[in-house]
Design an enzyme around this catalytic site. Structure first.
Site, mmCIF file in Angstrom:
data_model
loop_
_atom_site.group_PDB
_atom_site.id
_atom_site.type_symbol
_atom_site.label_atom_id
_atom_site.label_comp_id
_atom_site.label_asym_id
_atom_site.label_seq_id
_atom_site.Cartn_x
_atom_site.Cartn_y
_atom_site.Cartn_z
ATOM 1 N N ARG A 162 1.019 -1.151 0.345
ATOM 2 C CA ARG A 162 0.456 0.487 0.195
ATOM 3 C C ARG A 162 0.950 1.077 0.195
ATOM 4 N NH1 ARG A 162 -3.695 -1.026 5.145
ATOM 5 N NH2 ARG A 162 -5.137 0.528 4.294
ATOM 6 N N GLY A 171 -11.293 -0.669 9.888
ATOM 7 C CA GLY A 171 -10.400 -1.329 9.422
ATOM 8 C C GLY A 171 -10.615 -0.235 7.992
ATOM 9 N N CYS A 172 -9.417 -0.578 7.395
ATOM 10 C CA CYS A 172 -9.143 -0.515 5.789
ATOM 11 C C CYS A 172 -9.936 0.614 5.421
ATOM 12 C CB CYS A 172 -8.342 -0.961 4.644
ATOM 13 S SG CYS A 172 -7.145 -0.071 3.800
ATOM 14 N N PHE A 173 -9.675 2.352 5.433
ATOM 15 C CA PHE A 173 -10.315 3.028 4.972
ATOM 16 C C PHE A 173 -11.226 2.824 3.739
ATOM 17 C CE2 PHE A 173 -7.347 6.896 6.053
ATOM 18 C CZ PHE A 173 -6.487 6.209 4.905
ATOM 19 N N TRP A 174 -10.070 2.197 2.521
ATOM 20 C CA TRP A 174 -10.235 2.261 1.134
ATOM 21 C C TRP A 174 -11.541 1.665 0.668
ATOM 22 C CZ3 TRP A 174 -5.266 0.585 -0.203
ATOM 23 C CH2 TRP A 174 -3.988 1.522 -0.348
#
Length: 202
Positions: free
Chosen positions: A10, A41-44
């Site tokens: 990332r 979790g992962c904001f994407w």
């Protein structure tokens, strides 16, 4: 390329400057617009799922960023270290005449696993914790009510560990994180981010 390698690769921006986002001052929004802030979790993937599911006249804006920490102007690299105390989060501006806060939270509990402490799928660390950051007493009331119900009816096999705390200072993530999966369709998506087929809450 494996999921783990994708996660490790990332990107880190060389730019550390971020800014505080205050949607209330934005122009062109309904007078009764509200703010909702969640971490899953992962904001994407969190941003991507909310934008796909809710129409743009309901969720008017969605920004990824950092909240819940104790340092100012955190960078993505600093947050990923787990030392700033921040969570990767999503802050939405929404029109409550089009979508309720409760509906946003029910979606939140469908699209991630709220039973894993400081973790979503392969992503581990306090920055990936499950959290609802409330804006006012009414949001806190709804958040606690919905959380109790999903713990009893949806996530019966695991204890819901989602934290519910008042929203503190919000920091926008670097611009390249905004709409990341729209701009990078092959980008990393946490495998825990998908819609579960739960029955309606009673």
């Amino acid at each position: 390329m494996s999921t783990l390698i994708n996660r490790l690769l990332r990107p880190f921006s060389s730019t550390t400057a971020t800014h505080s986002f205050t949607p209330d001052t934005a122009s062109g929004l309904p007078a009764n617009h509200q703010i909702a802030t969640v971490a899953a979790g992962c904001f994407w993937g969190v941003e991507h799922l909310y934008r796909k599911h809710f129409p743009s006249d309901a969720v008017l804006d969605a920004r990824v960023g950092y909240i819940g920490g104790d340092t100012s102007n955190p960078s993505y690299r600093a947050v990923c270290s787990g030392r700033t105390g921040h969570a990767e989060a999503l802050q939405m501006t929404f029109d409550p005449s089009k979508v309720t806060y409760r509906a946003l939270l029910e979606f939140f509990y469908r699209m991630h696993d709220p039973t894993t402490l400081d973790r979503q799928g392969p992503d581990t660390g306090s920055q990936y914790r499950s959290g609802i950051f409330t804006h006012g007493e009414e949001q806190e009331r709804v958040a606690r009510e919905v959380t109790k119900q999903v713990g009893e009816q949806w996530w019966k096999d695991g204890k819901v560990v989602t934290e519910i705390i008042p929203a503190g200072k919000w920091w926008d993530a670097e611009e390249y994180h905004q709409l990341y999966l729209d701009r990078n369709p092959g980008g990393y998506e946490c495998p825990s981010h998908f819609l579960r087929k739960f029955p309606p809450l009673q």
